[in-house]
Design a protein around this motif. Structure first.
Motif, PDB file in Angstrom:
ATOM      1  N   GLY A 180       0.811  -1.210   0.000  1.00 22.33           N
ATOM      2  CA  GLY A 180       0.000   0.000   0.000  1.00 22.33           C
ATOM      3  C   GLY A 180       0.842   1.256   0.000  1.00 22.33           C
ATOM      4  O   GLY A 180       0.489   2.251  -0.644  1.00 22.33           O
ATOM      5  N   LEU A 181       1.984   1.215   0.693  1.00 26.06           N
ATOM      6  CA  LEU A 181       2.908   2.355   0.687  1.00 26.06           C
ATOM      7  C   LEU A 181       3.455   2.597  -0.716  1.00 26.06           C
ATOM      8  O   LEU A 181       3.532   3.744  -1.175  1.00 26.06           O
ATOM      9  CB  LEU A 181       4.049   2.097   1.665  1.00 26.06           C
ATOM     10  CG  LEU A 181       5.204   3.107   1.646  1.00 26.06           C
ATOM     11  CD1 LEU A 181       4.708   4.512   1.982  1.00 26.06           C
ATOM     12  CD2 LEU A 181       6.293   2.677   2.604  1.00 26.06           C
ATOM     13  N   LEU A 182       3.811   1.522  -1.410  1.00 21.29           N
ATOM     14  CA  LEU A 182       4.336   1.660  -2.773  1.00 21.29           C
ATOM     15  C   LEU A 182       3.278   2.239  -3.716  1.00 21.29           C
ATOM     16  O   LEU A 182       3.581   3.088  -4.563  1.00 21.29           O
ATOM     17  CB  LEU A 182       4.813   0.306  -3.293  1.00 21.29           C
ATOM     18  CG  LEU A 182       5.982  -0.336  -2.533  1.00 21.29           C
ATOM     19  CD1 LEU A 182       6.349  -1.669  -3.165  1.00 21.29           C
ATOM     20  CD2 LEU A 182       7.192   0.593  -2.505  1.00 21.29           C
ATOM     21  N   LEU A 183       2.030   1.787  -3.581  1.00 27.99           N
ATOM     22  CA  LEU A 183       0.954   2.322  -4.415  1.00 27.99           C
ATOM     23  C   LEU A 183       0.718   3.803  -4.135  1.00 27.99           C
ATOM     24  O   LEU A 183       0.482   4.595  -5.054  1.00 27.99           O
ATOM     25  CB  LEU A 183      -0.340   1.534  -4.173  1.00 27.99           C
ATOM     26  CG  LEU A 183      -0.430   0.145  -4.797  1.00 27.99           C
ATOM     27  CD1 LEU A 183      -1.722  -0.545  -4.359  1.00 27.99           C
ATOM     28  CD2 LEU A 183      -0.371   0.219  -6.318  1.00 27.99           C
ATOM     29  N   TYR A 184       0.792   4.167  -2.870  1.00 24.73           N
ATOM     30  CA  TYR A 184       0.600   5.569  -2.490  1.00 24.73           C
ATOM     31  C   TYR A 184       1.689   6.450  -3.095  1.00 24.73           C
ATOM     32  O   TYR A 184       1.415   7.515  -3.656  1.00 24.73           O
ATOM     33  CB  TYR A 184       0.600   5.691  -0.962  1.00 24.73           C
ATOM     34  CG  TYR A 184       0.535   7.103  -0.460  1.00 24.73           C
ATOM     35  CD1 TYR A 184      -0.620   7.866  -0.602  1.00 24.73           C
ATOM     36  CD2 TYR A 184       1.627   7.700   0.170  1.00 24.73           C
ATOM     37  CE1 TYR A 184      -0.691   9.172  -0.151  1.00 24.73           C
ATOM     38  CE2 TYR A 184       1.573   8.991   0.632  1.00 24.73           C
ATOM     39  CZ  TYR A 184       0.409   9.725   0.471  1.00 24.73           C
ATOM     40  OH  TYR A 184       0.356  11.023   0.927  1.00 24.73           O
ATOM     41  N   ILE A 185       2.938   6.000  -3.003  1.00 23.29           N
ATOM     42  CA  ILE A 185       4.055   6.753  -3.579  1.00 23.29           C
ATOM     43  C   ILE A 185       3.900   6.866  -5.096  1.00 23.29           C
ATOM     44  O   ILE A 185       4.099   7.930  -5.691  1.00 23.29           O
ATOM     45  CB  ILE A 185       5.397   6.090  -3.222  1.00 23.29           C
ATOM     46  CG1 ILE A 185       5.636   6.178  -1.714  1.00 23.29           C
ATOM     47  CG2 ILE A 185       6.546   6.755  -3.981  1.00 23.29           C
ATOM     48  CD1 ILE A 185       6.868   5.423  -1.246  1.00 23.29           C
ATOM     49  N   GLY A 186       3.537   5.741  -5.741  1.00 17.61           N
ATOM     50  CA  GLY A 186       3.352   5.754  -7.189  1.00 17.61           C
ATOM     51  C   GLY A 186       2.256   6.707  -7.621  1.00 17.61           C
ATOM     52  O   GLY A 186       2.406   7.423  -8.624  1.00 17.61           O
ATOM     53  N   ASP A 187       1.158   6.740  -6.875  1.00 16.11           N
ATOM     54  CA  ASP A 187       0.041   7.624  -7.215  1.00 16.11           C
ATOM     55  C   ASP A 187       0.444   9.084  -7.091  1.00 16.11           C
ATOM     56  O   ASP A 187       0.160   9.914  -7.971  1.00 16.11           O
ATOM     57  CB  ASP A 187      -1.144   7.313  -6.308  1.00 16.11           C
ATOM     58  CG  ASP A 187      -2.369   8.140  -6.645  1.00 16.11           C
ATOM     59  OD1 ASP A 187      -2.679   8.274  -7.844  1.00 16.11           O
ATOM     60  OD2 ASP A 187      -3.011   8.664  -5.717  1.00 16.11           O
ATOM     61  N   VAL A 207       2.166   9.289 -19.309  1.00 17.92           N
ATOM     62  CA  VAL A 207       2.047   9.789 -17.936  1.00 17.92           C
ATOM     63  C   VAL A 207       0.579   9.889 -17.529  1.00 17.92           C
ATOM     64  O   VAL A 207       0.217   9.578 -16.389  1.00 17.92           O
ATOM     65  CB  VAL A 207       2.733  11.162 -17.804  1.00 17.92           C
ATOM     66  CG1 VAL A 207       2.584  11.701 -16.387  1.00 17.92           C
ATOM     67  CG2 VAL A 207       4.199  11.063 -18.180  1.00 17.92           C
ATOM     68  N   GLN A 208      -0.299  10.304 -18.456  1.00 17.30           N
ATOM     69  CA  GLN A 208      -1.723  10.365 -18.144  1.00 17.30           C
ATOM     70  C   GLN A 208      -2.296   8.985 -17.862  1.00 17.30           C
ATOM     71  O   GLN A 208      -3.065   8.801 -16.911  1.00 17.30           O
ATOM     72  CB  GLN A 208      -2.482  11.017 -19.309  1.00 17.30           C
ATOM     73  CG  GLN A 208      -2.330  12.524 -19.388  1.00 17.30           C
ATOM     74  CD  GLN A 208      -3.026  13.091 -20.610  1.00 17.30           C
ATOM     75  OE1 GLN A 208      -2.667  12.781 -21.744  1.00 17.30           O
ATOM     76  NE2 GLN A 208      -4.020  13.920 -20.396  1.00 17.30           N
ATOM     77  N   TYR A 209      -1.927   8.002 -18.687  1.00 14.28           N
ATOM     78  CA  TYR A 209      -2.402   6.639 -18.457  1.00 14.28           C
ATOM     79  C   TYR A 209      -1.897   6.100 -17.124  1.00 14.28           C
ATOM     80  O   TYR A 209      -2.638   5.452 -16.375  1.00 14.28           O
ATOM     81  CB  TYR A 209      -1.956   5.723 -19.594  1.00 14.28           C
ATOM     82  CG  TYR A 209      -2.775   5.858 -20.853  1.00 14.28           C
ATOM     83  CD1 TYR A 209      -4.162   5.708 -20.829  1.00 14.28           C
ATOM     84  CD2 TYR A 209      -2.162   6.146 -22.076  1.00 14.28           C
ATOM     85  CE1 TYR A 209      -4.920   5.842 -21.991  1.00 14.28           C
ATOM     86  CE2 TYR A 209      -2.916   6.274 -23.243  1.00 14.28           C
ATOM     87  CZ  TYR A 209      -4.295   6.117 -23.186  1.00 14.28           C
ATOM     88  OH  TYR A 209      -5.041   6.252 -24.326  1.00 14.28           O
ATOM     89  N   LEU A 210      -0.624   6.368 -16.807  1.00 15.82           N
ATOM     90  CA  LEU A 210      -0.082   5.910 -15.529  1.00 15.82           C
ATOM     91  C   LEU A 210      -0.803   6.574 -14.361  1.00 15.82           C
ATOM     92  O   LEU A 210      -1.100   5.920 -13.345  1.00 15.82           O
ATOM     93  CB  LEU A 210       1.420   6.233 -15.457  1.00 15.82           C
ATOM     94  CG  LEU A 210       2.356   5.356 -16.287  1.00 15.82           C
ATOM     95  CD1 LEU A 210       3.787   5.878 -16.211  1.00 15.82           C
ATOM     96  CD2 LEU A 210       2.295   3.908 -15.818  1.00 15.82           C
ATOM     97  N   SER A 211      -1.092   7.860 -14.508  1.00 14.30           N
ATOM     98  CA  SER A 211      -1.805   8.572 -13.450  1.00 14.30           C
ATOM     99  C   SER A 211      -3.196   7.974 -13.233  1.00 14.30           C
ATOM    100  O   SER A 211      -3.623   7.771 -12.078  1.00 14.30           O
ATOM    101  CB  SER A 211      -1.928  10.056 -13.809  1.00 14.30           C
ATOM    102  OG  SER A 211      -2.697  10.751 -12.853  1.00 14.30           O
ATOM    103  N   MET A 212      -3.909   7.673 -14.314  1.00 16.19           N
ATOM    104  CA  MET A 212      -5.241   7.090 -14.185  1.00 16.19           C
ATOM    105  C   MET A 212      -5.192   5.693 -13.591  1.00 16.19           C
ATOM    106  O   MET A 212      -6.028   5.330 -12.746  1.00 16.19           O
ATOM    107  CB  MET A 212      -5.934   7.074 -15.555  1.00 16.19           C
ATOM    108  CG  MET A 212      -6.343   8.450 -16.052  1.00 16.19           C
ATOM    109  SD  MET A 212      -7.373   8.412 -17.543  1.00 16.19           S
ATOM    110  CE  MET A 212      -6.153   7.976 -18.785  1.00 16.19           C
ATOM    111  N   VAL A 213      -4.200   4.893 -13.999  1.00 13.66           N
ATOM    112  CA  VAL A 213      -4.072   3.528 -13.472  1.00 13.66           C
ATOM    113  C   VAL A 213      -3.775   3.566 -11.975  1.00 13.66           C
ATOM    114  O   VAL A 213      -4.418   2.860 -11.184  1.00 13.66           O
ATOM    115  CB  VAL A 213      -2.963   2.760 -14.226  1.00 13.66           C
ATOM    116  CG1 VAL A 213      -2.621   1.461 -13.495  1.00 13.66           C
ATOM    117  CG2 VAL A 213      -3.401   2.456 -15.647  1.00 13.66           C
ATOM    118  N   PHE A 214      -2.817   4.386 -11.568  1.00 13.59           N
ATOM    119  CA  PHE A 214      -2.477   4.474 -10.154  1.00 13.59           C
ATOM    120  C   PHE A 214      -3.639   5.050  -9.336  1.00 13.59           C
ATOM    121  O   PHE A 214      -3.850   4.637  -8.192  1.00 13.59           O
ATOM    122  CB  PHE A 214      -1.220   5.329  -9.955  1.00 13.59           C
ATOM    123  CG  PHE A 214       0.061   4.545 -10.034  1.00 13.59           C
ATOM    124  CD1 PHE A 214       0.444   3.711  -8.991  1.00 13.59           C
ATOM    125  CD2 PHE A 214       0.883   4.637 -11.142  1.00 13.59           C
ATOM    126  CE1 PHE A 214       1.626   2.985  -9.063  1.00 13.59           C
ATOM    127  CE2 PHE A 214       2.060   3.914 -11.226  1.00 13.59           C
ATOM    128  CZ  PHE A 214       2.438   3.082 -10.180  1.00 13.59           C
TER     129      PHE A 214
END
Length: 387
Positions: free
Chosen positions: A19-26, A176-183
């Protein structure tokens, strides 16, 4: 060995780290996207993206600091009445939160304490001490999960809405937009399930949420209903942004007024309580939560009835006011997703609450000791939002 339903397991610790990794990625994908918009000259999109990051960051710091202050006076979290909590003085708490490190600080202490309890030998502790240690971890995890829930709906959800609108408007998207939406999607999904499971496990009188099918159905119910709301808002943005601003303002006002009428008593100060009610009102623009932990069947029916009407009418309104989009591929696809997600979301909602939602109260082996530290520790937990 402690029963599994009151034990903070190694799997739970690993999921916390994930969950920490997902938070950082987002956070970092959104920051990168804001910088990209700025460099490309899209100043409004950059400002919106960055403002959502700041909103989520500001609110989580406010509540994280307030809860640390409350823990200083809590018998379980600070049994010896020290002037510091989790090894931090009041001055250090202020500095960390002013630097926006509230959630990261909580992740650090939860992972550090959890590592000592679940990975290192605890043979020197008796059963009562082990139970207290594991319960303290669940209390910390629940605090963190609620902060992540606030961040998900104040930052990730509106962020996802803006990115979908930009993709629709321009007809293309960058990596970057796709990554932002996925995260953002993963962050919302993770926050919902993690919060539901942590909250139920931190309350000793409530049966935990079973893993497997019940968790999957709950997640699908939330994701389908939330996605239909976000997609319908994105179509209304194409009609005019003022339409969505007015709609969200009305829904936020109704949700905030509802929390006022129910007289929520979550925070220890009046100012924090007002902020909390405003945050609850904003969350209610995306999904339903039981504010007071009482039977809200009628309120839930009214809520999803209104949201379904909004979701179903948004494609019709756009097609009526802008006939040129009726044959556009994105309009057909998104309209199909809105209708199907609304129906599937309601189906999974009914399925979950009729057949899979845990209703029985959990009986503790030391039930007669309920007036001790464990009862005190659940004071804030008992007033959390109930999914």
């Amino acid at each position: 060995m402690l029963p599994r339903d009151i034990r903070y397991t190694k799997r739970r610790w690993l999921l916390t780290f994930l969950g920490l990794l997902l938070y950082i990625g987002d956070i970092w994908t959104d920051v990168g996207l804001s910088i990209k918009y700025l460099l490309d000259g899209h100043y409004i999109c950059s400002a919106l993206t960055f403002s959502f990051i700041l909103a989520g960051l500001l609110v989580t710091q406010i509540f994280s600091h307030a809860w640390y202050e409350d823990d200083l006076e809590d018998a379980l979290m600070n049994p010896r009445g020290r002037a510091s909590v989790s090894g931090m003085s009041k001055c250090r708490l202020v500095v960390f939160h002013l630097c926006g490190m509230g959630i990261f600080t909580r992740y650090y202490h939860l992972l550090r304490s959890g590592f000592k309890v679940v990975w290192l030998a605890t043979g020197s502790l008796n059963e009562d001490e082990k139970k207290e240690a594991h319960h303290r971890l669940f209390c910390q995890a629940t605090d963190l999960s609620m902060l992540k829930l606030f961040e998900a709906f104040l930052e990730s959800a509106p962020q996802l809405l803006v990115q979908i609108y930009v993709v629709q408007y321009h007809g293309e998207a960058s990596i970057v937009q796709y990554l932002s939406m996925v995260f953002s999607c993963f962050n919302i999904a993770w926050a919902l399930v993690d919060y539901q499971r942590c909250l139920r496990r931190s309350l000793p009188h409530i049966q935990e949420m079973p893993s497997g099918l019940p968790t999957a159905i709950y997640l699908l119910y939330k994701l389908f209903t939330i996605s239909s709301h976000i997609l319908s808002y994105s179509l209304l943005l194409l009609v005019t942004p003022y339409c969505v601003i007015a709609l969200v303002a009305i829904l936020w006002l109704l949700g905030t007024m509802w929390s006022h009428l129910l007289r929520t008593n979550f925070c220890s100060t009046r100012i924090h309580e007002m902020v909390y009610r405003g945050v609850v009102g904003f969350i209610l623009t995306f999904t339903f939560f039981n504010i007071k932990g009482k039977d809200t069947r009628i309120a839930m029916i009214v809520y999803y009835f209104l949201c379904t009407i909004i979701s179903m009418t948004s494609p019709l309104l756009l097609a009526l006011l802008k006939p040129e989009v009726q044959t556009a591929t994105f309009f057909i696809v998104i309209s199909g997703f809105i209708f199907s997600n609304s129906i599937l979301g309601l189906v999974f909602l009914v399925l979950y609450y009729l057949h899979l939602h845990p209703r029985e109260e959990r009986r503790e082996a030391d039930e007669v000791d309920g007036s001790g530290k464990h009862a005190e520790a659940t004071g804030r937990m008992l007033n959390f939002l109930k999914p």
